[in-house]
Design a protein around this motif. Structure first.
Motif, PDB file in Angstrom:
ATOM      1  N   THR A 241       0.874  -1.171   0.000  1.00 25.26           N
ATOM      2  CA  THR A 241       0.000   0.000   0.000  1.00 25.26           C
ATOM      3  C   THR A 241       0.911   1.220   0.000  1.00 25.26           C
ATOM      4  OG1 THR A 241      -1.719  -1.165   1.240  1.00 25.26           O
ATOM      5  CG2 THR A 241      -1.790   1.246   1.243  1.00 25.26           C
ATOM      6  N   VAL A 242       0.953   1.904  -1.134  1.00 24.17           N
ATOM      7  CA  VAL A 242       1.915   2.990  -1.339  1.00 24.17           C
ATOM      8  C   VAL A 242       1.201   4.334  -1.292  1.00 24.17           C
ATOM      9  CG1 VAL A 242       3.657   3.954  -2.897  1.00 24.17           C
ATOM     10  CG2 VAL A 242       3.332   1.467  -2.758  1.00 24.17           C
ATOM     11  N   GLU A 243       1.736   5.256  -0.497  1.00 17.93           N
ATOM     12  CA  GLU A 243       1.180   6.602  -0.378  1.00 17.93           C
ATOM     13  C   GLU A 243       1.931   7.547  -1.324  1.00 17.93           C
ATOM     14  OE1 GLU A 243       0.779   7.846   3.796  1.00 17.93           O
ATOM     15  OE2 GLU A 243       1.367   5.776   4.323  1.00 17.93           O
ATOM     16  N   PRO A 244       1.220   8.163  -2.284  1.00 21.06           N
ATOM     17  CA  PRO A 244       1.905   9.070  -3.213  1.00 21.06           C
ATOM     18  C   PRO A 244       2.288  10.381  -2.537  1.00 21.06           C
ATOM     19  CG  PRO A 244      -0.463   9.087  -3.625  1.00 21.06           C
ATOM     20  CD  PRO A 244      -0.220   8.029  -2.580  1.00 21.06           C
ATOM     21  N   LEU A 245       3.448  10.894  -2.885  1.00 22.61           N
ATOM     22  CA  LEU A 245       3.914  12.184  -2.386  1.00 22.61           C
ATOM     23  C   LEU A 245       3.910  13.195  -3.527  1.00 22.61           C
ATOM     24  CD1 LEU A 245       7.062  11.094  -0.315  1.00 22.61           C
ATOM     25  CD2 LEU A 245       4.808  11.691   0.597  1.00 22.61           C
ATOM     26  N   SER A 246       3.531  14.415  -3.234  1.00 29.86           N
ATOM     27  CA  SER A 246       3.656  15.481  -4.226  1.00 29.86           C
ATOM     28  C   SER A 246       5.082  16.024  -4.255  1.00 29.86           C
ATOM     29  CB  SER A 246       2.666  16.615  -3.932  1.00 29.86           C
ATOM     30  OG  SER A 246       2.904  17.149  -2.629  1.00 29.86           O
ATOM     31  N   THR A 247       5.819  15.768  -3.187  1.00 33.52           N
ATOM     32  CA  THR A 247       7.198  16.251  -3.065  1.00 33.52           C
ATOM     33  C   THR A 247       8.125  15.462  -3.982  1.00 33.52           C
ATOM     34  OG1 THR A 247       6.735  16.673  -0.735  1.00 33.52           O
ATOM     35  CG2 THR A 247       9.024  16.797  -1.432  1.00 33.52           C
ATOM     36  N   THR A 248       9.027  16.157  -4.671  1.00 31.07           N
ATOM     37  CA  THR A 248       9.976  15.502  -5.561  1.00 31.07           C
ATOM     38  C   THR A 248      11.273  15.179  -4.814  1.00 31.07           C
ATOM     39  OG1 THR A 248      11.102  17.495  -6.341  1.00 31.07           O
ATOM     40  CG2 THR A 248       9.050  16.902  -7.444  1.00 31.07           C
ATOM     41  N   ARG A 334      21.317  16.506   2.673  1.00 28.05           N
ATOM     42  CA  ARG A 334      21.333  16.433   1.211  1.00 28.05           C
ATOM     43  C   ARG A 334      19.945  16.095   0.693  1.00 28.05           C
ATOM     44  NH1 ARG A 334      26.472  14.619  -0.676  1.00 28.05           N
ATOM     45  NH2 ARG A 334      25.481  14.335  -2.728  1.00 28.05           N
ATOM     46  N   ASN A 335      19.573  16.677  -0.462  1.00 23.61           N
ATOM     47  CA  ASN A 335      18.290  16.296  -1.051  1.00 23.61           C
ATOM     48  C   ASN A 335      18.421  14.927  -1.707  1.00 23.61           C
ATOM     49  OD1 ASN A 335      18.683  16.489  -4.076  1.00 23.61           O
ATOM     50  ND2 ASN A 335      19.154  18.604  -3.565  1.00 23.61           N
ATOM     51  N   LEU A 336      17.297  14.234  -1.860  1.00 20.99           N
ATOM     52  CA  LEU A 336      17.322  12.851  -2.326  1.00 20.99           C
ATOM     53  C   LEU A 336      17.849  12.729  -3.754  1.00 20.99           C
ATOM     54  CD1 LEU A 336      13.992  11.396  -0.867  1.00 20.99           C
ATOM     55  CD2 LEU A 336      16.282  11.433   0.136  1.00 20.99           C
ATOM     56  N   ALA A 337      17.566  13.725  -4.605  1.00 20.60           N
ATOM     57  CA  ALA A 337      18.039  13.668  -5.988  1.00 20.60           C
ATOM     58  C   ALA A 337      19.560  13.606  -6.042  1.00 20.60           C
ATOM     59  CB  ALA A 337      17.526  14.868  -6.778  1.00 20.60           C
ATOM     60  N   SER A 338      20.234  14.334  -5.151  1.00 15.65           N
ATOM     61  CA  SER A 338      21.701  14.341  -5.131  1.00 15.65           C
ATOM     62  C   SER A 338      22.263  13.007  -4.665  1.00 15.65           C
ATOM     63  CB  SER A 338      22.211  15.467  -4.229  1.00 15.65           C
ATOM     64  OG  SER A 338      21.944  15.189  -2.856  1.00 15.65           O
ATOM     65  N   PHE A 358       6.094   5.091   0.601  1.00 16.86           N
ATOM     66  CA  PHE A 358       5.813   6.343  -0.093  1.00 16.86           C
ATOM     67  C   PHE A 358       6.423   6.310  -1.497  1.00 16.86           C
ATOM     68  CE2 PHE A 358       6.260   7.100   4.447  1.00 16.86           C
ATOM     69  CZ  PHE A 358       5.101   7.801   4.765  1.00 16.86           C
ATOM     70  N   GLU A 359       5.715   6.959  -2.429  1.00 17.44           N
ATOM     71  CA  GLU A 359       6.250   7.100  -3.785  1.00 17.44           C
ATOM     72  C   GLU A 359       6.610   8.554  -4.050  1.00 17.44           C
ATOM     73  OE1 GLU A 359       4.815   6.735  -8.426  1.00 17.44           O
ATOM     74  OE2 GLU A 359       3.890   5.416  -6.936  1.00 17.44           O
ATOM     75  N   LEU A 360       7.861   8.785  -4.422  1.00 18.79           N
ATOM     76  CA  LEU A 360       8.310  10.147  -4.685  1.00 18.79           C
ATOM     77  C   LEU A 360       7.586  10.738  -5.884  1.00 18.79           C
ATOM     78  CD1 LEU A 360      12.176   9.869  -4.170  1.00 18.79           C
ATOM     79  CD2 LEU A 360      10.487  10.849  -2.618  1.00 18.79           C
ATOM     80  N   GLY A 361       7.186  12.002  -5.746  1.00 15.61           N
ATOM     81  CA  GLY A 361       6.441  12.661  -6.796  1.00 15.61           C
ATOM     82  C   GLY A 361       7.332  13.196  -7.905  1.00 15.61           C
ATOM     83  N   GLY A 362       6.681  13.860  -8.863  1.00 15.37           N
ATOM     84  CA  GLY A 362       7.404  14.448  -9.979  1.00 15.37           C
ATOM     85  C   GLY A 362       7.307  13.608 -11.228  1.00 15.37           C
ATOM     86  N   THR A 363       7.984  14.074 -12.277  1.00 18.37           N
ATOM     87  CA  THR A 363       8.009  13.378 -13.551  1.00 18.37           C
ATOM     88  C   THR A 363       9.357  12.701 -13.737  1.00 18.37           C
ATOM     89  OG1 THR A 363       8.847  15.294 -14.764  1.00 18.37           O
ATOM     90  CG2 THR A 363       6.454  15.096 -14.523  1.00 18.37           C
ATOM     91  N   ARG A 364       9.452  11.945 -14.778  1.00 19.50           N
ATOM     92  CA  ARG A 364      10.657  11.172 -15.053  1.00 19.50           C
ATOM     93  C   ARG A 364      11.909  12.047 -15.116  1.00 19.50           C
ATOM     94  NH1 ARG A 364      11.235   7.317 -20.407  1.00 19.50           N
ATOM     95  NH2 ARG A 364      13.463   6.892 -20.262  1.00 19.50           N
ATOM     96  N   ASN A 365      11.789  13.278 -15.595  1.00 19.84           N
ATOM     97  CA  ASN A 365      12.954  14.141 -15.783  1.00 19.84           C
ATOM     98  C   ASN A 365      13.283  15.026 -14.581  1.00 19.84           C
ATOM     99  OD1 ASN A 365      13.391  13.266 -18.456  1.00 19.84           O
ATOM    100  ND2 ASN A 365      11.760  14.616 -19.179  1.00 19.84           N
ATOM    101  N   ASP A 366      12.435  15.002 -13.544  1.00 18.81           N
ATOM    102  CA  ASP A 366      12.627  15.920 -12.426  1.00 18.81           C
ATOM    103  C   ASP A 366      13.938  15.719 -11.688  1.00 18.81           C
ATOM    104  OD1 ASP A 366      10.350  17.371 -12.772  1.00 18.81           O
ATOM    105  OD2 ASP A 366       9.141  16.209 -11.370  1.00 18.81           O
ATOM    106  N   SER A 367      14.410  14.482 -11.614  1.00 14.42           N
ATOM    107  CA  SER A 367      15.597  14.209 -10.810  1.00 14.42           C
ATOM    108  C   SER A 367      16.785  13.799 -11.659  1.00 14.42           C
ATOM    109  CB  SER A 367      15.293  13.114  -9.772  1.00 14.42           C
ATOM    110  OG  SER A 367      14.588  12.051 -10.324  1.00 14.42           O
ATOM    111  N   ARG A 368      16.745  14.145 -12.923  1.00 17.29           N
ATOM    112  CA  ARG A 368      17.871  13.814 -13.806  1.00 17.29           C
ATOM    113  C   ARG A 368      18.798  14.999 -13.922  1.00 17.29           C
ATOM    114  NH1 ARG A 368      17.825   9.327 -17.071  1.00 17.29           N
ATOM    115  NH2 ARG A 368      16.003   8.007 -16.892  1.00 17.29           N
TER     116      ARG A 368
END
Length: 368
Positions: A241-248, A334-338, A358-368
């Motif tokens: 059971t995964v809770e979606p996050l709006s946070t990237t 540090r932020n998770l993307a880094s 939890f599932e991290l929000g955003g689109t495929r390119n947000d953390s690239r």
């Protein structure tokens, strides 16, 4: 028939290159995502559904163009990376079709399918034995998975590549299937027939844990049904059971991640579905070590600052989960993307008694 089915096709080689065209010609399929990190070479011309002009091109790009030429209205996405590195939350679909050449990759697909509750169909061939097979899996607490049929020998051979047949080959070197185009096309047809039955919710659809095998040389047809193994090494057969996050991943720090579950922070630990953490690197040249903290990504291979040899994470430097109390303060801000996290990563936070996903929000390119 489900009027809007989405499919993932993993591997577009001996079998998958034939499956792709079938997907484009299936009216119920409205979106296809292709996954394969490789490039077509001249040796693929004999057994795979490609042309001479495709040699040297990314496999997923060749097949995406082909799918769009068959059905211009079909939505096609591509990922040119290995299965193991992909964020699990990005992989939701109505069905996953796997045409892969390693146990490790199949193990990853099996794990993510059961985590997400997505049925998957595995296909393989043996050119020497003239065999084509498909295995159908339906996630569920009481349903068998790929690993339910594995023993110690299968786990010992996880790093070996092999020609798509359950059981595999000995030796650690990658081995091409050398299968004919006709045998690959037969396995592809078997896989698509089961896929069409599944998405149409046909009463004839195979039960989970069913293997269909065709022995072309002896003109024989076998159906095997596997049972749930209570000693299966897959941690759980139940979907999360995964809770979606709006946070990237760019907007959430590691310290804030530990606080998501709202438990005692000092007892909290973090785990990412299908991934491991690197805690350090060792130089292959001078044996110098370097502290680190990041998710394992296929491309991670830094160079030593002293001798310029590649560095790698040794066995003890790679862990499945991390506890807050073991991390230096320099990583917590540090932020998770880094740290290698991407949109769609499924992050589990909790302690021995309680966990939340939890599932991290955003689109495929947000953390690239």
């Amino acid at each position: 028939m489900n009027p809007a089915s989405t499919s993932w096709l993993w591997g577009v080689g001996t079998i998958g290159s034939h499956v792709a065209a079938h997907l484009a010609r299936t009216p119920a399929v409205v979106r296809v995502t292709l996954v394969d990190p490789d490039v077509y070479d001249a040796s693929n011309l004999r057994g795979q559904s490609i042309g001479a002009a495709d040699v040297g091109r990314k496999k997923v790009h060749v097949q995406a163009r082909r799918l769009r030429s068959i059905d211009r209205g079909l939505a096609v996405a591509t990922w040119d990376e290995v299965v193991e590195s992909m964020p699990r939350g990005q992989l939701r679909a109505d069905v996953i079709l796997a045409c892969l050449d390693s146990r490790r990759a199949r193990q990853s697909v099996n794990e993510l399918a059961f985590v997400l509750g997505v049925p998957w169909i595995d296909a393989g061939v043996s050119s020497e034995a003239h065999l084509a097979r498909v295995d159908v899996y339906h996630p569920g607490k009481r349903n068998p998975c790929l690993e339910c049929a594995w023993d110690d020998r299968d786990y010992a051979a996880l790093e070996q590549l092999y020609p798509c047949l359950a059981g595999g080959l000995g030796g650690g070197e990658p081995a091409p299937t050398n299968a004919s185009s006709s045998l690959g096309a037969l396995a592809a047809s078997l896989q698509m027939i089961e896929c069409e039955k599944l998405i149409s919710r046909s009463a004839l659809a195979a039960d989970g844990g069913t293997q269909v095998l065709i022995d072309v040389g002896r003109h024989k047809h076998y159906v095997t049904r596997f049972r749930r193994n209570p000693r299966c090494r897959l941690p759980s057969h139940e979907s999360l059971t995964v809770e979606p996050l709006s946070t990237t991943a760019r907007d959430l720090t590691l310290s804030e991640t530990f606080g998501l579950a709202r438990l005692r922070r000092e007892a909290s630990e973090v785990h990412v579905a299908g991934k491991s953490f690197i805690r350090g690197f060792t130089c292959m040249g001078c044996a110098r070590t370097r502290d680190a903290f990041q998710l394992v990504v296929d491309a991670v291979r830094p160079l030593c600052r002293l001798c310029r040899h590649p560095m790698r994470a040794a066995g003890l430097d790679t862990v499945d989960r991390v506890e807050l109390r073991t991390l230096p303060a320099k990583w917590l801000g540090r932020n998770l993307a880094s740290l290698g996290f991407r949109a769609g990563e499924i992050v589990t936070v909790g302690d021995a008694r309680q966990q939340r996903h939890f599932e991290l929000g955003g689109t495929r390119n947000d953390s690239r």
